[in-house]
Design an enzyme around this catalytic site. Structure first.
Site, PDB file in Angstrom:
ATOM      1  N   LYS A   1      -5.776   4.647   9.058  1.00 21.33           N
ATOM      2  CA  LYS A   1      -4.321   4.824   8.918  1.00 21.33           C
ATOM      3  C   LYS A   1      -3.660   4.782  10.275  1.00 21.33           C
ATOM      4  O   LYS A   1      -2.648   4.124  10.477  1.00 21.33           O
ATOM      5  CB  LYS A   1      -3.986   6.171   8.252  1.00 21.33           C
TER       6      LYS A   1
ATOM      7  N   ARG B   1      10.815  -2.364  -6.641  1.00 23.63           N
ATOM      8  CA  ARG B   1       9.806  -1.468  -7.217  1.00 23.63           C
ATOM      9  C   ARG B   1       8.555  -2.234  -7.653  1.00 23.63           C
ATOM     10  O   ARG B   1       7.541  -1.628  -7.960  1.00 23.63           O
ATOM     11  CB  ARG B   1      10.397  -0.750  -8.446  1.00 23.63           C
TER      12      ARG B   1
ATOM     13  N   TRP C   1       6.133  -3.094 -14.904  1.00 23.01           N
ATOM     14  CA  TRP C   1       4.918  -3.097 -14.081  1.00 23.01           C
ATOM     15  C   TRP C   1       3.832  -2.692 -15.062  1.00 23.01           C
ATOM     16  O   TRP C   1       3.788  -1.564 -15.544  1.00 23.01           O
ATOM     17  CB  TRP C   1       5.071  -2.090 -12.942  1.00 23.01           C
TER      18      TRP C   1
ATOM     19  N   ASN D   1       9.778   3.770 -19.152  1.00 22.46           N
ATOM     20  CA  ASN D   1       9.081   3.869 -17.881  1.00 22.46           C
ATOM     21  C   ASN D   1       8.208   5.113 -17.979  1.00 22.46           C
ATOM     22  O   ASN D   1       8.691   6.164 -18.353  1.00 22.46           O
ATOM     23  CB  ASN D   1      10.138   4.007 -16.763  1.00 22.46           C
ATOM     24  N   GLY D   2       6.916   4.978 -17.719  1.00 26.67           N
ATOM     25  CA  GLY D   2       6.013   6.134 -17.803  1.00 26.67           C
ATOM     26  C   GLY D   2       4.777   5.773 -18.594  1.00 26.67           C
ATOM     27  O   GLY D   2       4.518   4.605 -18.873  1.00 26.67           O
TER      28      GLY D   2
ATOM     29  N   GLU E   1     -10.902   7.033   6.904  1.00 30.44           N
ATOM     30  CA  GLU E   1      -9.579   6.680   6.393  1.00 30.44           C
ATOM     31  C   GLU E   1      -8.481   7.175   7.347  1.00 30.44           C
ATOM     32  O   GLU E   1      -7.507   6.463   7.593  1.00 30.44           O
ATOM     33  CB  GLU E   1      -9.404   7.246   4.973  1.00 30.44           C
TER      34      GLU E   1
ATOM     35  N   LYS F   1      -0.762  -6.916   2.639  1.00 34.29           N
ATOM     36  CA  LYS F   1      -1.054  -5.927   1.606  1.00 34.29           C
ATOM     37  C   LYS F   1      -2.196  -6.407   0.709  1.00 34.29           C
ATOM     38  O   LYS F   1      -3.044  -5.634   0.301  1.00 34.29           O
ATOM     39  CB  LYS F   1       0.217  -5.700   0.773  1.00 34.29           C
TER      40      LYS F   1
ATOM     41  N   HIS G   1     -25.027   9.834  20.721  1.00 37.13           N
ATOM     42  CA  HIS G   1     -25.765   8.570  20.893  1.00 37.13           C
ATOM     43  C   HIS G   1     -24.902   7.482  21.522  1.00 37.13           C
ATOM     44  O   HIS G   1     -25.202   6.307  21.391  1.00 37.13           O
ATOM     45  CB  HIS G   1     -26.322   8.103  19.550  1.00 37.13           C
TER      46      HIS G   1
ATOM     47  N   CYS H   1       7.942   0.515 -13.447  1.00 36.71           N
ATOM     48  CA  CYS H   1       8.958  -0.067 -14.315  1.00 36.71           C
ATOM     49  C   CYS H   1      10.352   0.366 -13.877  1.00 36.71           C
ATOM     50  O   CYS H   1      10.535   1.447 -13.344  1.00 36.71           O
ATOM     51  CB  CYS H   1       8.752   0.393 -15.749  1.00 36.71           C
TER      52      CYS H   1
ATOM     53  N   GLU I   1      -3.891   1.198  12.028  1.00 32.68           N
ATOM     54  CA  GLU I   1      -3.168   0.070  11.411  1.00 32.68           C
ATOM     55  C   GLU I   1      -1.660   0.166  11.578  1.00 32.68           C
ATOM     56  O   GLU I   1      -0.995  -0.838  11.693  1.00 32.68           O
ATOM     57  CB  GLU I   1      -3.584  -0.155   9.950  1.00 32.68           C
TER      58      GLU I   1
END
Ligand code: G6P
Length: 608
Positions: free
Chosen positions: A485, A27, A75, A101-102, A481, A603, A504, A2, A488
């Site tokens: 990262k 944001r 948001w 906001n929060g 992961e 995204k 193997h 927010c 990409e």
């Protein structure tokens, strides 16, 4: 996340609010609204969708000529994106208005109390609770009402508040959500972030936790929670608008990595009540939890990697069999779903086409579906039987960091909850896990602060052609992961292998100088991993190890070591991933790649 803007001064407030909100668009938001105090009345307009809709509705703010106002881009957290849930929020007689906001963690408890006292709610938000709570405590003195609610609210908040009875004043207060204030040439402005005020001032005051500001056209006073005045010094902002959007960080990815401690806290703290795990949104009785026979985790990309970790944690703690699938595979493999199957779909965006298709398929086959989702009101959130939100806030960099970290936390919480109900762990063990979880945010912060060392190391590998990540168990999931990262955002070929699989085939790819990142956080597997590290090292690999503090044996098998602070065997991913994120980031920066928008990637992948 927010965005808040507020203004009091000589000029009409609405155009300044709209302009400021426009500067906070980066944001991410789903709705917007403004409220302006004018001729003894507070007027408000809000609308779902882009800011343009609100500008049109208010004729660029011209319909509200008042000089005091607050604005907000939302948001969604509590309640889906809609006109009603958009901010600002009024009390019953429209004499108090709030933007927030929060997350107010105890909002349900407060809401219940207010309903008992006769208050009526029209939205699903936690913010409306604040408006009514202020009303309840307001007896003519805004400051006292604000202080009263600060003692009642748990969680995080940045607030902008107007009182109809004090039409020349704008109030702001914050705890754990950002808020800045500054003098303009003809008044005062508040905002959640620097870009919104840069046009009006470069000297801003950062409001600290539990500080209150009372602003009038020609004055700005700061108080602590005991209503004592505080002296504050302004900070001069040198950043340009572009840098300001990133909070002074060079890229959104770095900013988002730094937001991880906060995002992790926001995700677990509403769900830990003393020594209990309370996931209300799970909406499963203890009996239903006892009846789970199998869990299927289905996701794509990093969310899938979080799911691989989830398998180890859920099986280890709660002793429930778990299958993990890539959504694109799951949907065409005709999976077997028996009674008592819980499907968990993990998704940051909540819109990934394959994950959504897997959700529908799983439901049709009779499974109960839980979404672990970041975007409130998204398709997966709407179609799942139940949703557990990750409170990461909007993520802008294509490569996920903070949303992934919050997905891990959500899975740990589920494992702890299931283990608690199924009595597969003792109360003492659960207490220990809760303490460990509460330490994660500070530990993550500590690891992030080690960034210079990792940057130096990364700079040595800018020309690398192949990088291999190896690990066993949870460490294999971390490797998946870490490798994603790197590839990409740096375009360096990298692979993650279960360390035992090296012999193997993969080991034939090791050449003199090949970088191998070995992850060893599982004490029972140290010895096995060290043998694998020796295997690659003797074939010329340079071995970077990420391991637990105190594992000094590692020096024998590694060329470079990064230690992570102590936690239990299940939570190590949350710590070990931080240096790997930083490593990928600095390689990408060093190579001059477009860190936030890597080539060919999106995204949100809404096509098959
Ligand atoms: C894209 C993103 C990844 C993400 C994946 C799944 O590939 O770049 O960061 O992990 O989609 O997205 P979701 O929104 O479902 O988590």
């Amino acid at each position: 996340m927010c965005g808040i803007v507020g203004y009091v001064g000589k000029r009409p407030a609405a155009p300044i609010l709209l302009d400021g909100l426009g500067k906070l668009e980066y944001r991410g938001y789903d709705s917007a609204g403004i409220a302006v105090c004018d001729s003894g009345k507070i007027q408000m307009k809000k609308a779902r969708g882009r800011l343009k809709v609100l500008s049109e509705l208010t004729h660029d703010g011209e319909i509200f000529p008042g000089h005091v106002g607050i604005g907000h881009t939302r948001w969604a957290t509590h309640g889906e994106p809609s006109d009603v849930n958009a901010h600002p929020h009024f009390n019953a007689d429209n004499s108090i208005v709030v933007v927030h906001n929060g997350i107010i963690e105890n909002y349900l408890k407060l809401k219940k109390k207010l309903i008992e006292k006769g208050y009526k709610f029209i939205s699903d938000t936690d913010t409306e609770v604040i408006a009514h709570l202020l009303d309840y405590y307001y007896h003519g003195n805004p400051m006292q009402a604000i202080i009263k609610i600060m003692h009642r609210m748990e969680g995080s908040y940045a607030l902008g508040i107007l009182f109809k009875d004090h039409p020349e004043e704008l109030y702001a207060v914050r705890k754990d959500s950002p808020l800045i204030v500054g003098h303009t040439r003809d008044g005062c402005i508040i905002a959640s972030d620097v870009p919104a005020v840069l046009k009006y001032t470069r000297d801003v005051y950062f409001i600290e936790n539990e500080e209150i500001v009372c602003m009038r056209q020609d004055s700005m006073e700061f108080f602590n929670v005991d209503e004592e005045p505080i002296e504050k010094e302004p900070t001069h902002i040198e950043w340009d608008v572009d840098a300001a959007e990133k909070g002074g960080y060079e890229h959104f990815m770095l900013k988002e990595m730094y937001e991880q401690p906060r995002a992790i806290t926001d995700t677990f703290s509403p769900r830990i009540k003393g020594r209990e795990i309370c996931i209300e949104e799970l909406a499963m009785s203890d009996e239903e939890i006892l009846n789970i026979k199998k869990i299927m985790i289905v996701a794509c990309g990093s969310a899938y990697h979080a799911g691989v970790t989830g398998k180890y944690v859920l099986e280890g703690m709660a002793r429930i069999p778990v299958e993990v699938d890539l959504a694109s595979e799951y949907r065409y493999r005709n999976p077997l779903i028996e009674e008592g199957t819980l499907t968990i779909i993990i998704s940051q965006s909540g819109e990934t086409a394959d994950s959504l298709a897997a959700l529908r398929d799983s439901r049709e086959r009779g499974a109960k579906v839980l979404g672990v989702v970041n975007v409130v009101g998204s398709s997966i959130a709407r179609e799942a039987d139940n949703v557990m939100y990750t409170w990461a806030g909007p993520e802008i960099a294509v490569a996920t960091t903070k949303a992934y970290s919050c997905q891990l936390i959500a899975l740990y919480l589920l494992a702890m909850k299931f283990a608690q109900v199924r009595k597969t762990i003792s109360d003492t063990e659960l207490g220990g896990y809760i303490e460990d979880m509460k330490r994660i945010p500070d530990q993550v912060e500590m690891l992030l602060n080690n960034k210079n060392r990792i940057q130096k190391f990364a700079n040595r590998y800018l020309a690398a052609r192949d990088v291999f990540f190896i690990g066993r168990g949870i460490d294999y999931a971390i490797s998946l992961e870490g490798s994603l990262k790197l590839k990409e955002i740096s375009y360096i070929h990298s692979e993650a292998y279960a360390a035992g699989e090296l012999k193997h085939g993969t080991i034939s790819l090791i050449e003199e100088g090949t970088l191998v990142a070995a992850v060893l956080t599982q004490e029972n597997l140290y010895k096995k991993m060290i043998s694998n590290m020796v295997e690659v090292r003797t074939r010329g690999a340079f071995v970077l190890a990420v391991t637990n503090e105190g594992n000094h044996e590692i020096r024998k098998a590694a060329d470079y070591v990064i230690y992570i602070p102590e936690t239990n065997q299940y939570f190590t991913n949350s710590l070990a991933i931080i240096p790997l994120q930083l490593f990928a980031y600095y390689i990408s920066v060093g190579k001059g790649c477009d860190v936030d928008k890597p080539r060919n990637l999106a995204k949100s992948v809404t096509v098959e």
